[in-house]
Motif scaffolding. Structure first.
Motif, PDB file in Angstrom:
ATOM      1  N   GLY A 170       4.534   6.373 -11.345  1.00  0.00           N
ATOM      2  CA  GLY A 170       3.169   6.888 -11.483  1.00  0.00           C
ATOM      3  C   GLY A 170       3.179   8.336 -11.074  1.00  0.00           C
ATOM      4  N   LEU A 171       2.063   8.778 -10.566  1.00  0.00           N
ATOM      5  CA  LEU A 171       1.978  10.157 -10.104  1.00  0.00           C
ATOM      6  C   LEU A 171       2.308  10.197  -8.619  1.00  0.00           C
ATOM      7  CD1 LEU A 171       1.183  13.012 -11.012  1.00  0.00           C
ATOM      8  CD2 LEU A 171      -1.171  12.466 -10.377  1.00  0.00           C
ATOM      9  N   TYR A 172       3.240  11.048  -8.243  1.00  0.00           N
ATOM     10  CA  TYR A 172       3.637  11.141  -6.843  1.00  0.00           C
ATOM     11  C   TYR A 172       2.898  12.288  -6.151  1.00  0.00           C
ATOM     12  CZ  TYR A 172       7.565   8.221  -8.329  1.00  0.00           C
ATOM     13  OH  TYR A 172       8.335   7.214  -8.829  1.00  0.00           O
ATOM     14  N   SER A 173       2.472  12.036  -4.920  1.00  0.00           N
ATOM     15  CA  SER A 173       1.857  13.133  -4.170  1.00  0.00           C
ATOM     16  C   SER A 173       2.953  14.033  -3.616  1.00  0.00           C
ATOM     17  CB  SER A 173       0.986  12.600  -3.039  1.00  0.00           C
ATOM     18  OG  SER A 173       1.767  11.836  -2.162  1.00  0.00           O
ATOM     19  N   ASN A 174       4.122  13.445  -3.461  1.00  0.00           N
ATOM     20  CA  ASN A 174       5.266  14.230  -3.017  1.00  0.00           C
ATOM     21  C   ASN A 174       6.484  13.767  -3.812  1.00  0.00           C
ATOM     22  OD1 ASN A 174       7.570  15.191  -1.680  1.00  0.00           O
ATOM     23  ND2 ASN A 174       6.459  15.315   0.267  1.00  0.00           N
ATOM     24  N   ILE A 175       6.991  14.648  -4.656  1.00  0.00           N
ATOM     25  CA  ILE A 175       8.068  14.274  -5.574  1.00  0.00           C
ATOM     26  C   ILE A 175       9.344  13.891  -4.816  1.00  0.00           C
ATOM     27  CG2 ILE A 175       8.919  16.633  -6.029  1.00  0.00           C
ATOM     28  CD1 ILE A 175       8.313  14.248  -8.879  1.00  0.00           C
ATOM     29  N   THR A 177       9.640  12.560  -1.597  1.00  0.00           N
ATOM     30  CA  THR A 177       9.566  11.264  -0.907  1.00  0.00           C
ATOM     31  C   THR A 177       9.106  10.155  -1.858  1.00  0.00           C
ATOM     32  OG1 THR A 177       7.296  11.656  -0.256  1.00  0.00           O
ATOM     33  CG2 THR A 177       8.988  12.377   1.292  1.00  0.00           C
ATOM     34  N   LYS A 178       8.753  10.549  -3.073  1.00  0.00           N
ATOM     35  CA  LYS A 178       8.254   9.614  -4.087  1.00  0.00           C
ATOM     36  C   LYS A 178       7.073   8.801  -3.578  1.00  0.00           C
ATOM     37  CE  LYS A 178      11.933   9.358  -7.293  1.00  0.00           C
ATOM     38  NZ  LYS A 178      12.967   8.665  -7.942  1.00  0.00           N
ATOM     39  N   LYS A 179       6.189   9.486  -2.872  1.00  0.00           N
ATOM     40  CA  LYS A 179       4.994   8.799  -2.394  1.00  0.00           C
ATOM     41  C   LYS A 179       3.996   8.718  -3.550  1.00  0.00           C
ATOM     42  CE  LYS A 179       1.679   8.663   1.384  1.00  0.00           C
ATOM     43  NZ  LYS A 179       1.181   7.444   0.784  1.00  0.00           N
ATOM     44  N   LEU A 180       3.673   7.479  -3.893  1.00  0.00           N
ATOM     45  CA  LEU A 180       2.842   7.225  -5.073  1.00  0.00           C
ATOM     46  C   LEU A 180       1.356   7.398  -4.769  1.00  0.00           C
ATOM     47  CD1 LEU A 180       3.135   6.132  -8.032  1.00  0.00           C
ATOM     48  CD2 LEU A 180       2.718   3.862  -7.081  1.00  0.00           C
ATOM     49  N   ILE A 181       0.655   8.096  -5.660  1.00  0.00           N
ATOM     50  CA  ILE A 181      -0.809   8.135  -5.576  1.00  0.00           C
ATOM     51  C   ILE A 181      -1.302   6.895  -6.315  1.00  0.00           C
ATOM     52  CG2 ILE A 181      -2.909   9.410  -6.198  1.00  0.00           C
ATOM     53  CD1 ILE A 181      -1.219  11.963  -6.269  1.00  0.00           C
ATOM     54  N   PHE A 220      -4.393   4.451 -16.713  1.00  0.00           N
ATOM     55  CA  PHE A 220      -3.282   4.048 -15.854  1.00  0.00           C
ATOM     56  C   PHE A 220      -2.012   4.804 -16.213  1.00  0.00           C
ATOM     57  CE2 PHE A 220      -5.482  -0.190 -15.386  1.00  0.00           C
ATOM     58  CZ  PHE A 220      -5.598  -0.149 -14.011  1.00  0.00           C
ATOM     59  N   PHE A 221      -1.234   5.154 -15.217  1.00  0.00           N
ATOM     60  CA  PHE A 221       0.148   5.578 -15.429  1.00  0.00           C
ATOM     61  C   PHE A 221       1.020   4.424 -14.956  1.00  0.00           C
ATOM     62  CE2 PHE A 221      -0.023  10.553 -15.112  1.00  0.00           C
ATOM     63  CZ  PHE A 221      -0.902  10.575 -16.168  1.00  0.00           C
ATOM     64  N   VAL A 222       1.883   3.916 -15.791  1.00  0.00           N
ATOM     65  CA  VAL A 222       2.788   2.848 -15.348  1.00  0.00           C
ATOM     66  C   VAL A 222       4.228   3.131 -15.770  1.00  0.00           C
ATOM     67  CG1 VAL A 222       1.159   0.918 -15.296  1.00  0.00           C
ATOM     68  CG2 VAL A 222       2.321   1.452 -17.404  1.00  0.00           C
ATOM     69  N   ASN A 223       5.141   2.508 -15.059  1.00  0.00           N
ATOM     70  CA  ASN A 223       6.562   2.699 -15.320  1.00  0.00           C
ATOM     71  C   ASN A 223       7.027   1.806 -16.481  1.00  0.00           C
ATOM     72  OD1 ASN A 223       9.337   2.934 -15.229  1.00  0.00           O
ATOM     73  ND2 ASN A 223       9.393   3.039 -12.982  1.00  0.00           N
ATOM     74  N   GLY A 224       7.482   2.446 -17.555  1.00  0.00           N
ATOM     75  CA  GLY A 224       7.907   1.705 -18.739  1.00  0.00           C
ATOM     76  C   GLY A 224       9.215   0.966 -18.556  1.00  0.00           C
ATOM     77  N   HIS A 240       0.776  -1.908 -10.063  1.00  0.00           N
ATOM     78  CA  HIS A 240       1.685  -0.919  -9.504  1.00  0.00           C
ATOM     79  C   HIS A 240       1.727   0.294 -10.421  1.00  0.00           C
ATOM     80  CE1 HIS A 240       4.803  -0.049  -6.523  1.00  0.00           C
ATOM     81  NE2 HIS A 240       5.325   0.670  -7.482  1.00  0.00           N
ATOM     82  N   GLY A 241       1.162   1.387  -9.970  1.00  0.00           N
ATOM     83  CA  GLY A 241       1.124   2.607 -10.763  1.00  0.00           C
ATOM     84  C   GLY A 241       0.034   3.503 -10.213  1.00  0.00           C
TER      85      GLY A 241
END
Ligand code: IPE
Length: 246
Positions: A170-175, A177-181, A220-224, A240-241
């Protein structure tokens, strides 16, 4: 109705020119079979359209780009589109190919034609369109991204949900640490620039997602790479996304 964009980084290997990710495509398409409502598909250019757009220095802004470049980009998008359509057919789904020139004139949407897309979707087909190089007029052309097509279609068709299938969770607040928004409303977060993308990469995607959500629709943004998450999002299950709340 549900609007789904298959991002170029999911359906192709963006690191290698002209390389489809056939297994990922098949996996996503098999998952789409589980959806019990009309869907419309948009796909991106990935290492097809983007590869040539970069080579010929073509961008989203209308300008006098190489005419040969336009032809080459268009041809490559047809090639990628064919791979997608073949996967749909192989999996017993009925795609209905709609190049964007079918419902966009210059850079203006043709409302009547777009409303027809909904009718096509409701009669059992899956309309499939894609980002492309388009003639703009007065010897100018431009690259129309699939993300832009998403907001054009959403504005007119008002889908229950718009889903951007991407290559990350999805969209990360911090690329780093991969912290997901998990959810956001309205305001755009700060996004680091991706260099190689002629249509603006993640930045453009977020702009279009916010545009849609501001018109009161969920995005939604989701992981394909985890296609079952698409189904969870549609079925309003634990999700999850990133949700852009409308
Ligand atoms: C790009 O569409 C189309 C071309 C470059 C011709 P997108 O900008 O939507 O593609 P992806 O999803 O980012 O690869």
């Amino acid at each position: 109705m549900i609007l789904i964009k298959l991002g170029g980084s999911v359906i192709t290997n963006k690191g290698k020119p002209l390389s489809p990710r056939r297994k990922s495509i098949d996996k996503i398409v098999r998952t789409l079979k589980k959806i019990n409502e009309p869907i419309v598909i948009v796909h991106g250019g990935g290492s097809y359209g983007h590869y040539w757009s970069i080579k010929y220095d073509m961008h989203a802004k209308p300008a006098k780009y190489s005419t040969h470049g336009v032809s080459v980009v268009k041809n490559s998008m047809i090639e990628l589109n064919k791979i997608i359509l073949d996967s749909f057919l192989k999996n017993k789904l009925n795609p209905y190919c709609l190049p964007p020139t079918d419902f966009i004139s210059g850079n203006k949407p043709i409302t009547k034609k777009i409303k027809m897309i909904e009718k096509i979707a409701r009669s059992g087909f899956i309309p499939v369109t894609y980002g492309d190089a388009l003639w703009y007029g007065q010897k100018k052309s431009f690259i129309l991204s699939g993300d832009r097509i998403m907001s054009v279609l959403a504005t007119i068709l008002k889908p229950r949900l718009s889903i951007f299938v991407i290559n990350v969770d999805g969209l990360y607040s911090n690329i780093k640490t991969k912290k997901l928004i998990r959810e956001l409303k309205g305001r755009k977060p700060l996004i680091s620039k991706s260099s190689k993308d002629v249509t603006g990469g993640m930045n453009r995607k977020v702009d279009e997602a916010i545009k849609i959500s501001k018109k009161d629709m969920n995005v939604f943004f989701v992981n394909g790479n985890k296609p079952e998450r698409i189904i969870d999002a549609i079925n309003r299950k634990k999700f999850h996304g990133t949700l852009f709340r409308g």
